[in-house]
Design an enzyme around this catalytic site. Structure first.
Site, mmCIF file in Angstrom:
data_model
loop_
_atom_site.group_PDB
_atom_site.id
_atom_site.type_symbol
_atom_site.label_atom_id
_atom_site.label_comp_id
_atom_site.label_asym_id
_atom_site.label_seq_id
_atom_site.Cartn_x
_atom_site.Cartn_y
_atom_site.Cartn_z
ATOM 1 N N CYS A 25 -2.856 -23.247 -42.236
ATOM 2 C CA CYS A 25 -2.506 -23.787 -43.563
ATOM 3 C C CYS A 25 -2.228 -25.284 -43.495
ATOM 4 O O CYS A 25 -1.397 -25.797 -44.251
ATOM 5 C CB CYS A 25 -1.310 -23.064 -44.167
ATOM 6 S SG CYS A 25 -1.597 -21.318 -44.440
ATOM 7 N N HIS B 81 1.950 -28.672 -44.547
ATOM 8 C CA HIS B 81 1.448 -27.320 -44.809
ATOM 9 C C HIS B 81 0.856 -27.332 -46.224
ATOM 10 O O HIS B 81 1.343 -28.057 -47.096
ATOM 11 C CB HIS B 81 2.638 -26.358 -44.727
ATOM 12 C CG HIS B 81 2.293 -24.906 -44.822
ATOM 13 N ND1 HIS B 81 2.037 -24.279 -46.015
ATOM 14 C CD2 HIS B 81 2.186 -23.949 -43.864
ATOM 15 C CE1 HIS B 81 1.793 -22.991 -45.790
ATOM 16 N NE2 HIS B 81 1.880 -22.758 -44.498
ATOM 17 N N LYS C 216 10.650 -16.463 -41.843
ATOM 18 C CA LYS C 216 10.501 -17.183 -40.586
ATOM 19 C C LYS C 216 11.819 -17.282 -39.822
ATOM 20 O O LYS C 216 11.871 -17.855 -38.738
ATOM 21 C CB LYS C 216 9.980 -18.607 -40.857
ATOM 22 C CG LYS C 216 8.544 -18.660 -41.369
ATOM 23 C CD LYS C 216 8.007 -20.070 -41.331
ATOM 24 C CE LYS C 216 6.925 -20.297 -42.356
ATOM 25 N NZ LYS C 216 5.605 -19.814 -41.934
ATOM 26 N N GLN D 54 10.111 -24.838 -41.103
ATOM 27 C CA GLN D 54 10.008 -24.707 -39.651
ATOM 28 C C GLN D 54 11.221 -25.279 -38.921
ATOM 29 O O GLN D 54 11.267 -25.235 -37.691
ATOM 30 C CB GLN D 54 8.733 -25.412 -39.156
ATOM 31 C CG GLN D 54 7.432 -24.788 -39.637
ATOM 32 C CD GLN D 54 7.083 -23.483 -38.932
ATOM 33 O OE1 GLN D 54 7.677 -23.145 -37.904
ATOM 34 N NE2 GLN D 54 6.148 -22.727 -39.506
ATOM 35 N N ASP E 100 10.468 -30.123 -46.582
ATOM 36 C CA ASP E 100 10.007 -28.770 -46.321
ATOM 37 C C ASP E 100 10.587 -28.373 -44.964
ATOM 38 O O ASP E 100 10.106 -28.796 -43.923
ATOM 39 C CB ASP E 100 8.476 -28.749 -46.295
ATOM 40 C CG ASP E 100 7.930 -27.387 -45.905
ATOM 41 O OD1 ASP E 100 8.729 -26.467 -45.636
ATOM 42 O OD2 ASP E 100 6.694 -27.249 -45.868
HETATM 43 C C1 LIG Z 1 5.878 -26.050 -42.771
HETATM 44 C C2 LIG Z 1 5.702 -24.899 -43.696
HETATM 45 N N1 LIG Z 1 5.882 -25.086 -45.014
HETATM 46 C C3 LIG Z 1 5.764 -24.090 -45.896
HETATM 47 C C4 LIG Z 1 5.429 -22.827 -45.500
HETATM 48 C C5 LIG Z 1 5.266 -21.775 -46.549
HETATM 49 O O1 LIG Z 1 6.235 -20.776 -46.448
HETATM 50 P P1 LIG Z 1 6.004 -19.452 -47.296
HETATM 51 O O2 LIG Z 1 4.676 -18.899 -46.861
HETATM 52 O O3 LIG Z 1 7.114 -18.567 -46.924
HETATM 53 O O4 LIG Z 1 5.997 -19.843 -48.720
HETATM 54 C C6 LIG Z 1 5.220 -22.579 -44.125
HETATM 55 C C7 LIG Z 1 4.855 -21.255 -43.608
HETATM 56 O O5 LIG Z 1 3.931 -20.574 -43.985
HETATM 57 C C8 LIG Z 1 5.362 -23.642 -43.222
HETATM 58 O O6 LIG Z 1 5.152 -23.465 -41.917
#
Ligand SMILES: Cc1ncc(COP(=O)(O)O)c(C=O)c1O
Ligand SMILES: Cc1ncc(COP(=O)(O)O)c(C=O)c1O
Lengths: 415, 145, 415, 145
Positions: free
Chosen positions: C373, C131, C232, C209, C206
């Site tokens: 993203c 991401h 999420k 998910q 990370d």
């Molecule tokens: C795999 C992953 N990493 C990071 C994020 C970033 O999370 P946030 O937008 O809550 O900072 C997301 C979701 O947007 C994600 O799906």
């Protein structure tokens, strides 16, 4: 304008709460964080229950409802503080993040804009009356870059001491508080801006304690950056604002990287979204921004002039009443010009911790005790701590009477 | 299909039967614009005769919104004066950036009002604007020649 | 364990909402952000209305109620992810801030711990399936420090390609996703940790998910840092978590400076609070953390194993149904081992933007379209965008049927 | 005054009439601890006779909690064995750091249970613990001599 404090109090559910032991709540700690009116709470509840989704990226009904509400909140806040453009309103999680964002934008090796370069020989100017959130980010910046941290002193009566040559040609940025969270002092912004401009320095204002309590027009203030925080202005926790002049925000390097703040990403490089999104990495505090929008609607509905006037009355009333207590000493200006509704004091021979706890324990009076995240200011006055009463639109003279009675009782307990 | 929908028949119409598609001669300026977030692309040529927009020709790829927007652009600009066409671009831009809060001026926009629903989706606004920004760019360049 | 999805759906008010035009909502965009159950919404409302105050610093009834609730949320989250100590749970505003906090802790000139120094010659390793929030912070770190950014590739069937010598003796940190937000792929953490340990590198996951969808035990995973995000996992916006091993968190320099993260402040220097507070500058997202506490209570009540099993069933069902649509191509693993309930696909000749919008417009089906993203991953597959359906505890096979019907209609519209 | 209150009569009692206050000879270790967040200070001496805590003497300044805690500490430790006293310190620490969730063991803590209400206020926990941490430190140092 008629200001009906009893009607206003009905909007804040907690104010009619009975505390354990049958005490009524007397909340005199709004300088720390304010209470929330029903419209803010209900706006958030309704959004979470029925309209919530992620913003910007989602292309469905809920996504568009959330995005519209989130961006409408930005419009409201821009209007509330007189921002020339909505794109100058950057949402952060609190005022501290806003100030850190700014501090990290200086001395970043990957940015070459001369206004934001920083290194040895360069100077950062703050003041002795700052909240830790406007001290520590600059100390850390100085440590990272080798720049020098300097500061304005504070006079005995709690005013900024602008004498001396604190600002020099080497000053890159001046960051001071608009209103002290301890002394109540409102600082002479125009004069500070004038001094900084002469030196070619940027000016940032920590407006955490002014935006909630006075009509504030960032354009009229003349500073380059203004930081404030939602939870002190009847808004939710988890949301703050950095306002900045658009051309400066555009010249700054991004701070947090991630989703939403980009234009295009390759593995080895990225281009960034236009401001304000460049500074809003990841899923923002969506419902919190929306709640803050409802908060400024509420404040505007009551009227910021009316709120300011009400607080001025309370402060005058409290100043008279408190100064009659023997052994009580106000730290900060006792005249009512250029000061807000925050009164910090010491009570001879009794530690503020004890004052606060007895007030709470026996009377349900919530004040703040300690150094209020302004330890250097307390060191300046040679005291470890003070007791602080801070007022907001929902406070009454009756509550100040209760405080006075409480303080007499504190003196009895520790006699 | 709901009325406020983004997919007005008109947009689908333009998508399936694009007006003036294809790159034609003569032209004074050719530009190539890309939307890096979604990969939409357009190549667009402008042919001016004095103050008049004699032709706007284009080739592109992307979603129906971006493609239909190019078709509508062609229809609205061709034959009008440069000044008129730029005021249509301005009004369209204002509508698109209005986050669904702006009342479109139908007299100025004509068929382009069909895009009003797009304005609520920031991610799609760029799709709609791609060819219009390209047109503005091309006009500037051809006038500079 | 009996999993009653209809009963669960009743806990999420928005799921019974009728969209404009009489459409029923079919929410298949939980990978973007999840919906909120009543207990989360009500916990937040109740706190805002009756117990709110600032945390840590306040010494009155409301201050203690807020502080207790906030710190209890930390306990809950620590327990939920198996953190060996509650002090290892740092609250941030989202996963992006958590990852940036970590990235900023490397190469900070004012910190000399060798594990966190970074400069030219040093390497950072990520992957092509990240991401943007786990790419851009590391790009920016590389730019600031001169370190080199490297990455694992992705195989044609959407798995991490661990072949080749991406990790070397110069690697200081490896940061990869636990589960891809596009492919659904669950990565082999044990193997990644093994490779990183051989090289003496730190490992960050990370888990944005994975934590919402699977039982996750950070201690068992073996990584040094794990980031995830509240919105999420049926929690509020404005709150995220960085878990880190205590001794590493202690060795890291602070990130944001300000109130709450200090021990003592002088004008020219500060000492910092113990972890986790060292990383929580300013007023934290109080009500949001409390809401996240309610969210993990809710998830635990349903049971993470049960949720995982339910999503596995949905994924199997959807995979079968989707693959029968002509011209539909799944991007990512089609076998069900080591993958979660996220399915991204292309539909021949139709742009995903159009797919998503027709699904929404005509059927009230919310999916995500675009690059989610993860633009580099899409570049890897040579496509600008995909349509993504992502499942959660409240989804049903009926909703998947609706999606399939919707996709057929999309094909008709654009035929 | 509510029952769960921090200001138990007992705390006020100890604050106004502190037990064993003053710095006395002989001693094996003297320590000086400061709470930088609120400025509370304590100087504390420990005198051991074999395994026995013969005296704990101190001087300090600060709020009633920090001062009363030192007085209670004196009362509970003087005359007990080092091991016993350290287990009281441990139990007191556990209570203070329990954020109001820990049931205090009255048998071990004696008068010190009066501090249970303090545990809910993180900012005050350090006040209560100041002298107790100082004591632990002093015992370690005197045993090292
Ligand atoms: C795999 C992953 N990493 C990071 C994020 C970033 O999370 P946030 O937008 O809550 O900072 C997301 C979701 O947007 C994600 O799906
Ligand atoms: C003057 C001042 N600046 C900054 C802050 C920090 O605000 P926050 O805690 O919301 O980051 C505060 C309040 O705590 C304050 O009073």
């Amino acid at each position: 304008m008629s200001f009906d404090v009893e009607r206003i109090r009905k909007d804040f559910p907690v104010l009619s709460r009975e505390l354990p032991g049958g005490r009524t709540l007397v909340y005199l700690d709004s300088g720390n964080s304010s209470q929330k009116p029903t419209p803010v709470i209900e706006t958030m509840r309704e959004h979470l229950a029925m309209h919530y989704s992620n913003v910007g990226r989602a292309m469905h009904v809920l996504g568009s409802e959330s995005t519209e509400a989130y961006e409408a909140a930005r419009d409201k806040i821009a209007a509330f503080v007189g921002a020339p453009s909505r794109d100058e309103v950057v949402f952060t999680k609190n005022a501290s993040e806003a100030l850190n964002l700014l501090a990290y934008s200086l001395g970043n090796r990957s940015n070459t804009d001369p206004r934001f370069t920083l290194g040895e020989g360069d100077e950062i100017v703050i003041s002795e009356m700052e909240h830790h959130s406007n001290i520590v980010p600059w100390q850390m910046l100085a440590q990272r870059t080798g720049a020098t941290l300097k500061w304005f002193g504070v006079t005995d009566d709690g005013r900024l001491d602008l004498s001396g040559d604190v600002i020099t040609d080497r000053t890159k940025i001046v960051s001071v508080t608009h209103q002290s969270n301890v002394l109540g002092t409102v600082n002479p912004v125009a004069e500070i801006v004038r001094l900084a401009r002469q030196a070619g320095a940027l000016v940032a204002l920590d407006a955490s304690q002014s935006v909630p309590h006075h009509p504030v027009d960032v354009a009229a203030l003349g500073a380059d950056f203004v930081a404030f925080t939602g939870h002190k202005m009847v808004g939710p926790s988890g949301i703050g604002v950095l306002w900045g002049r658009q051309e400066l925000l555009e010249a700054m390097p991004p701070f947090l990287g991630g989703g939403e703040m980009i234009e295009a990403v390759w593995m080895d490089r990225s281009t960034y979204a236009p401001v304000p999104h460049k500074f809003e990495a990841g899923t923002p505090p969506i419902v919190e921004a929306i709640g803050l929008g409802a908060a400024v609607d509420y404040l505007t509905g009551v009227g910021m002039e009316a709120i300011e006037a009400h607080e001025r009355d309370l402060t005058a009333y409290a100043m008279r009443a408190l100064q009659e207590i023997s052994g009580l000493k106000v730290i900060g200006p006792t005249d009512l010009g250029d000061r807000g509704g925050t009164i910090s004091f010491t009570l001879e021979g009794i530690h503020p911790h004890d004052v606060g706890q007895i007030l709470d324990d026996q009377f349900g009076i919530a004040v703040r005790v300690g150094h209020h995240c302004a330890r250097p200011l307390h060191l300046r006055f040679g005291i470890p701590a003070t007791t602080r009463a801070s007022f907001y639109l929902y406070n009454t003279t009756g509550e100040i009477d209760a405080l006075v009675r409480g303080l007499h009782q504190v003196q009895k307990v520790f006699a | 299909m709901i009325t406020d929908s983004m997919y007005q028949e008109l947009i689908l119409e333009h998508y399936k039967r694009p007006q003036g598609r294809g790159l034609r001669e003569p032209y004074e300026a050719e530009v190539h614009h890309v939307n890096p977030t979604c990969g939409d692309e357009i190549t667009l040529r402008v042919h001016l005769e004095g103050d008049k927009v004699a032709d706007v020709s284009y080739e592109g790829q992307g979603c129906s919104i971006s493609q239909a927007a190019a078709s509508v652009l062609h229809e609205l600009t061709k034959g009008s004066t440069v000044t008129e066409s730029l005021s249509v671009v301005d009004e369209f831009t204002r509508l698109m950036q209005g986050r669904g809060q702006v009342e479109p001026d139908e007299d100025v926009l004509g068929d382009a009002v069909a895009f009003a629903g797009v304005a609520k989706f920031p991610a799609r606004v760029k799709c709609a604007l791609l060819s219009w920004m390209a047109y503005k760019d091309a006009v500037v360049r051809s006038s500079a020649v």
